[in-house]
Design an enzyme around this catalytic site. Structure first.
Site, PDB file in Angstrom:
ATOM      1  N   ALA A  61      14.887 -33.028  35.827  1.00 16.49           N
ATOM      2  CA  ALA A  61      15.834 -33.856  36.555  1.00 16.49           C
ATOM      3  C   ALA A  61      15.251 -34.084  37.948  1.00 16.49           C
ATOM      4  O   ALA A  61      14.371 -33.342  38.384  1.00 16.49           O
ATOM      5  CB  ALA A  61      17.164 -33.128  36.655  1.00 16.49           C
ATOM      6  N   GLY A 100      14.938 -30.911  32.431  1.00 22.72           N
ATOM      7  CA  GLY A 100      15.438 -32.112  31.767  1.00 22.72           C
ATOM      8  C   GLY A 100      14.363 -32.786  30.918  1.00 22.72           C
ATOM      9  O   GLY A 100      14.682 -33.464  29.931  1.00 22.72           O
ATOM     10  N   GLU A 103      14.467 -31.079  27.760  1.00 27.75           N
ATOM     11  CA  GLU A 103      15.735 -31.412  27.100  1.00 27.75           C
ATOM     12  C   GLU A 103      15.655 -32.794  26.433  1.00 27.75           C
ATOM     13  O   GLU A 103      16.159 -32.995  25.325  1.00 27.75           O
ATOM     14  CB  GLU A 103      16.885 -31.346  28.112  1.00 27.75           C
ATOM     15  CG  GLU A 103      17.151 -29.894  28.531  1.00 27.75           C
ATOM     16  CD  GLU A 103      18.161 -29.750  29.650  1.00 27.75           C
ATOM     17  OE1 GLU A 103      17.969 -30.390  30.709  1.00 27.75           O
ATOM     18  OE2 GLU A 103      19.160 -29.038  29.466  1.00 27.75           O
ATOM     19  N   GLU A 123      15.019 -23.969  35.160  1.00 26.73           N
ATOM     20  CA  GLU A 123      16.188 -24.196  36.009  1.00 26.73           C
ATOM     21  C   GLU A 123      16.620 -22.961  36.797  1.00 26.73           C
ATOM     22  O   GLU A 123      17.059 -23.069  37.941  1.00 26.73           O
ATOM     23  CB  GLU A 123      17.366 -24.713  35.176  1.00 26.73           C
ATOM     24  CG  GLU A 123      17.278 -26.190  34.804  1.00 26.73           C
ATOM     25  CD  GLU A 123      16.445 -26.455  33.550  1.00 26.73           C
ATOM     26  OE1 GLU A 123      15.705 -25.543  33.121  1.00 26.73           O
ATOM     27  OE2 GLU A 123      16.533 -27.567  33.014  1.00 26.73           O
TER      28      GLU A 123
HETATM   29  N1  3HC Z   1      12.352 -33.672  41.185  1.00 33.06           N
HETATM   30  C1  3HC Z   1      11.941 -34.348  42.261  1.00 33.06           C
HETATM   31  N2  3HC Z   1      10.705 -34.239  42.787  1.00 33.06           N
HETATM   32  C2  3HC Z   1       9.878 -33.387  42.187  1.00 33.06           C
HETATM   33  C3  3HC Z   1      10.239 -32.641  41.051  1.00 33.06           C
HETATM   34  C4  3HC Z   1      11.552 -32.820  40.540  1.00 33.06           C
HETATM   35  N3  3HC Z   1      11.992 -32.166  39.468  1.00 33.06           N
HETATM   36  N4  3HC Z   1       9.188 -31.881  40.674  1.00 33.06           N
HETATM   37  C5  3HC Z   1       8.200 -32.154  41.535  1.00 33.06           C
HETATM   38  N5  3HC Z   1       8.612 -33.050  42.463  1.00 33.06           N
HETATM   39  C6  3HC Z   1       7.818 -33.639  43.548  1.00 33.06           C
HETATM   40  C7  3HC Z   1       7.418 -32.591  44.602  1.00 33.06           C
HETATM   41  O1  3HC Z   1       8.445 -32.403  45.565  1.00 33.06           O
HETATM   42  C8  3HC Z   1       6.172 -33.214  45.193  1.00 33.06           C
HETATM   43  O2  3HC Z   1       6.583 -34.211  46.092  1.00 33.06           O
HETATM   44  P1  3HC Z   1       5.661 -34.612  47.375  1.00 33.06           P
HETATM   45  O3  3HC Z   1       4.352 -35.058  46.790  1.00 33.06           O
HETATM   46  O4  3HC Z   1       6.455 -35.653  48.032  1.00 33.06           O
HETATM   47  O5  3HC Z   1       5.541 -33.332  48.160  1.00 33.06           O
HETATM   48  C9  3HC Z   1       5.534 -33.919  43.978  1.00 33.06           C
HETATM   49  O6  3HC Z   1       6.580 -34.068  43.010  1.00 33.06           O
HETATM   50  C10 3HC Z   1       4.419 -33.146  43.341  1.00 33.06           C
HETATM   51  O7  3HC Z   1       4.863 -31.823  43.067  1.00 33.06           O
HETATM   52  P2  3HC Z   1       3.863 -30.596  43.119  1.00 33.06           P
HETATM   53  O8  3HC Z   1       3.155 -30.573  44.434  1.00 33.06           O
HETATM   54  O9  3HC Z   1       4.654 -29.398  42.723  1.00 33.06           O
HETATM   55  O10 3HC Z   1       2.827 -31.019  41.972  1.00 33.06           O
HETATM   56  P3  3HC Z   1       2.005 -30.139  40.962  1.00 33.06           P
HETATM   57  O11 3HC Z   1       1.144 -31.075  40.210  1.00 33.06           O
HETATM   58  O12 3HC Z   1       1.402 -28.970  41.673  1.00 33.06           O
HETATM   59  O13 3HC Z   1       3.090 -29.525  39.947  1.00 33.06           O
HETATM   60  C11 3HC Z   1       4.993 -29.584  38.465  1.00 33.06           C
HETATM   61  C12 3HC Z   1       3.777 -30.355  39.073  1.00 33.06           C
HETATM   62  C13 3HC Z   1       4.475 -28.404  37.633  1.00 33.06           C
HETATM   63  C14 3HC Z   1       5.753 -30.520  37.633  1.00 33.06           C
HETATM   64  C15 3HC Z   1       5.830 -29.004  39.621  1.00 33.06           C
HETATM   65  O14 3HC Z   1       6.114 -30.037  40.524  1.00 33.06           O
HETATM   66  C16 3HC Z   1       7.147 -28.403  39.193  1.00 33.06           C
HETATM   67  O15 3HC Z   1       7.176 -27.273  38.719  1.00 33.06           O
HETATM   68  N6  3HC Z   1       8.246 -29.126  39.427  1.00 33.06           N
HETATM   69  C17 3HC Z   1       9.571 -28.610  39.205  1.00 33.06           C
HETATM   70  C18 3HC Z   1       9.978 -28.678  37.789  1.00 33.06           C
HETATM   71  C19 3HC Z   1      11.396 -28.227  37.628  1.00 33.06           C
HETATM   72  O16 3HC Z   1      11.872 -27.287  38.251  1.00 33.06           O
HETATM   73  N7  3HC Z   1      12.119 -28.915  36.734  1.00 33.06           N
HETATM   74  C20 3HC Z   1      13.467 -28.606  36.458  1.00 33.06           C
HETATM   75  C21 3HC Z   1      14.326 -29.430  37.328  1.00 33.06           C
HETATM   76  S1  3HC Z   1      16.015 -28.999  37.145  1.00 33.06           S
HETATM   77  C22 3HC Z   1      16.493 -29.829  35.749  1.00 33.06           C
HETATM   78  O17 3HC Z   1      15.703 -30.444  35.092  1.00 33.06           O
HETATM   79  C23 3HC Z   1      17.942 -29.731  35.449  1.00 33.06           C
HETATM   80  C24 3HC Z   1      18.251 -30.272  34.082  1.00 33.06           C
HETATM   81  O18 3HC Z   1      18.401 -29.198  33.205  1.00 33.06           O
HETATM   82  C25 3HC Z   1      19.524 -31.076  34.082  1.00 33.06           C
END
Ligand code: 3HC
Ligand code: NAI
Length: 686
Positions: A61, A100, A103, A123
């Site tokens: 998400a 997400g 999912e 999450e």
């Molecule tokens: N939402 C918004 N922005 C995100 C994001 C997300 N889920 N994940 C990453 N970004 C952004 C970062 O803030 C960063 O932004 P910037 O360049 O402006 O600083 C950019 O994407 C790149 O991120 P990274 O520097 O972390 O890039 P990497 O290539 O090192 O890693 C990744 C990529 C492994 C995908 C890592 O970004 C990550 O682990 N992201 C989080 C994933 C996550 O937690 N997902 C779950 C979200 S909650 C959810 O999905 C709820 C659902 O169940 C309803």
């Protein structure tokens, strides 16, 4: 447009392109919804492949939307729409399918992935639970035990393992899109599996839920999300699909607005902002293709291991040939440990060791891009090292010191081309700890500083810029932690009570247990140095323990007694007597957990505010990262400064005034008083 649709005969290919990580923003959700509608209505299409552009499949998400009211189409509805589409969808995964993203993939009838991909529901790392059916569909696919493990730890699973668990249907070795189209066509020739919403959850042993609950609770300590995630998986196993979906969604929405989720989101964005500070935007770092470390002791070996892990050919310089052997053996111990823990293969361990050249000859550093000094903490020894480096290294080679307490300006005296010199303060063990304080001198060039940050990215560290002061950001605050802990002892608290209170607050260890583990002698050495500078460090009890050679676990006793071969701290009569003698004349009072925590943590906030006021740290969020990644401050509290802001800066200042009246702390500093007026430090937490 974040989504494009093309046809390959009777298979449609839906391609998502929403940089940087294909997060499921409202626009993307709407575009995907429209694609399902269009393709359902197209009689020429028999199956759909979902693939992503860029570095990854959908990473989750859009975390930026979490502070805002949910907007339709909601993710659970989109996943259900894909799941009940008239044509089967195949998720084609590269990079990461997270949150997400996974999912959505679970809504698809099939999942295929390249071997390097990984899938996960992280999450809980953001203080929430999956909110679009992850906890309900996953146990239907891989069973409750594996699903519970994935959702409560948040740890992603590599594609090959996910394939063996049944989470992934096939690994595609060549071109992913082509492989997924071929897979879809082959699948159409067979009976389709039921969508997950129509499957049941395999049974588990009755004792499973209680055993798992206990294990998760002890791991999570005071973090809320992991147990709530487990409750969702249990609901999926015990109730019907729709009831479990409603339960999960409600849990997700409850937690999304919680203070823990807010704190963890703040840390998420602070960590991602740290490697690219705005003040260095546009400054090109130098390339680093080779490195050297001077000194192969505790820190040198750890730093060398981190550099090897980043793939840099490395030279390790020591004083004499025995010390070279000792340094290489320290490195071998580190690599062997990684092999034993299953982090690397024994081949990788051997390859890393063979990429290291041990030598006493500085002449071998002539072509090196980066040299990090980690010799004894002695100004003359360090100056001599840098004088030798000045003579042999290229004028553009980056030279760095890992000093903990010496002044880098003093170390820099006499260095040729001082613009390429800076402090890189690693934390022990350097190959494990994420924090890297980057300490420029007045003459450090912007490109040198930018190279320090680029190096942190290469080493997968969290970089924080620190100005020069005794202890830089982290150890300066640590001095206050320790002094406050001793003040508590003199006014009626015991070491056990202080340690227990700080553990209950969320630290992995209390201040006295931690000193016994690390050794009291290092701080005693720092205090001697401080006294020669005319300072008066406060550590009356610690001083007396050191006089008795009670240095901690390594000498069989420190703040606590230890039985031989046993690390369990036991209260010490000797220490109690010393405290009583030192406390003579100091008013005694009863201390509860909350007041112990305030007496330690709020003066830390005050010191951190001074650090901000002096511009030793540029942002409050940087101090949060230092405390979390260097000192174990609970991540779910968002770090020291986020905690203070959440608590209310006016309350923090008022409590400090109370403590000051009792002689237990300084009054709030100017920077804190200004922040109280402005209700924030200026770099608002996200
Ligand atoms: N939402 C918004 N922005 C995100 C994001 C997300 N889920 N994940 C990453 N970004 C952004 C970062 O803030 C960063 O932004 P910037 O360049 O402006 O600083 C950019 O994407 C790149 O991120 P990274 O520097 O972390 O890039 P990497 O290539 O090192 O890693 C990744 C990529 C492994 C995908 C890592 O970004 C990550 O682990 N992201 C989080 C994933 C996550 O937690 N997902 C779950 C979200 S909650 C959810 O999905 C709820 C659902 O169940 C309803
Ligand atoms: P250590 O005593 O374990 O290692 C120092 C090494 O330097 C020894 O192997 C010694 O042989 C070598 N050495 C000394 N003079 C040398 C010279 N002229 N040329 C080449 N090698 C030489 O010390 P440690 O703990 O590794 O500390 C090193 C530096 O790192 C110090 O400046 C210390 O303040 C700093 N530091 C230490 C931390 C810790 O937790 N130990 C944390 C962060 C920084």
């Amino acid at each position: 447009m974040t989504v494009t649709v093309k046809r390959d005969g009777d298979v449609a290919v839906v391609t998502i392109d929403n940089p940087p990580v294909n997060a499921l923003s409202q626009t993307l959700r709407q575009d995907l919804w429209n694609a399902v509608e269009t393709l359902d209505a197209d009689p020429a299409v028999r199956a759909v492949v979902l693939v992503c552009e860029g570095r990854t499949f959908i990473a989750g998400a859009d975390v930026n939307e979490f502070g805002k009211p949910p907007m339709s189409p909601h993710l659970p509805d989109l996943v259900a729409r894909i799941e009940t589409a008239a044509k089967p969808w195949v998720a084609a995964i590269h990079g990461n399918a997270l949150g997400g993203g996974l999912e959505v993939a679970l809504g698809c009838r099939f999942r295929v992935a390249v071997p390097t991909a990984s899938v996960g529901l992280p999450e809980v790392r953001l203080g929430i639970v999956p909110g679009a059916g992850g906890t309900v569909r996953l146990p239907r696919l891989i069973g409750p035990a594996l699903a519970a493990d994935m959702v409560t730890t948040g740890i992603p699973v590599p594609a090959t393992k996910a394939r063996s668990q049944g989470l992934i249907d096939a690994i595609v070795e060549g071109d992913l899109e082509r492989g997924a189209i071929d897979f879809a066509r082959a699948a159409l020739d067979q009976t389709l599996p039921l969508p997950l919403c129509e499957r049941s959850v395999p049974n588990v042993d009755l004792t499973f839920w209680e055993t798992t609950r206990k294990a998760v609770a002890s791991r999570a300590r005071r973090e809320e999300a992991p147990l709530r995630a487990l409750a969702c998986v249990r609901m999926a196993a015990e109730a019907d699909f729709n009831t479990a979906m409603a339960f999960e969604r409600q849990t997700f929405l409850d937690l999304r607005g919680s203070s823990q989720a807010g704190a963890l989101r703040h840390v998420f964005f602070a960590e991602r902002a740290a490697p690219r500070p705005p003040e260095l935007a546009g400054i090109e770092p130098r390339r680093i293709r080779s490195a050297a470390v001077i000194g192969g002791g505790t820190m040198g070996a750890g730093i060398a291991a981190a550099l090897c892990e980043a793939g840099l050919p490395l030279t390790l310089v020591e004083r004499d040939s025995e010390a070279v052997e000792r340094g290489l053996s320290n490195l071998r111990t580190i690599f062997d440990g990684s092999v034993k823990r299953g982090k690397i293969s024994s081949e990788t361990g051997a390859a890393r060791l063979s990429s290291v050249t041990g030598t006493t000859d500085y002449g071998q550093l002539a072509g090196c891009d980066l040299v990090i000094e980690a010799v004894f903490e002695d100004l003359d020894v360090k100056r001599e090292v840098f004088s030798k480096l000045s003579a042999v290294c290229r004028p553009d080679a980056l030279l760095a010191t890992n000093t903990s307490y010496l002044d880098p300006e003093q170390i820099a005296v006499g260095i040729r081309h001082p613009e390429r010199f800076l402090g890189l303060h690693f934390f022990s063990p350097a190959h494990v700890m994420k924090l890297l304080e980057i300490v420029p001198t007045a003459r450090t060039a912007p490109a040198t500083l930018a190279t320090g940050f680029a190096l942190a990215r290469m080493l997968n560290k969290i970089p924080v810029r620190s100005g020069i002061c005794d202890g830089f950001i982290g150890n300066r605050i640590l001095k206050v932690t320790r002094a406050q802990a001793e003040r508590l002892l003199l006014s009626g608290a015991t070491p056990q009570a202080v340690d227990a209170a700080m553990r209950a607050f969320g630290l992995p260890m209390g201040p006295f247990e931690a000193q016994d583990l690390g050794g009291l002698d290092i701080a005693a050495f720092q205090r001697r140095a401080a006294r020669t500078r005319g300072e008066t460090p406060f550590a009356p009890v610690a001083e007396r323990l050191c006089t008795l050679e009670r240095f901690g676990q390594k000498s069989g006793g420190g703040w606590y007694d230890y039985a031989k071969g046993d690390r369990t701290p036991k209260s010490s009569e000797t220490v109690a007597n010393i405290i009583a003698e030192e406390a003579a004349g100091t008013p005694q009072k009863p201390w509860d957990e909350a007041s112990i925590v305030d007496c330690i943590v709020l003066p830390m906030v005050n010191e951190a505010s001074k650090i901000l006021g002096e511009k030793v740290a540029l942002r409050a969020a940087d101090i949060d990262l230092v405390e979390i990644h260097g000192y174990g401050f609970p991540r779910w509290r968002g770090g020291l400064m986020h905690y203070a802001q959440e608590r209310g800066l006016d309350e923090v200042a008022a409590k400090l005034d109370e403590l000051a009246l009792q002689g237990l702390a300084d009054t709030p500093c100017d920077r804190l008083v200004n922040a109280v007026r402005a209700t924030s430090y200026g770099d608002e937490p996200v």
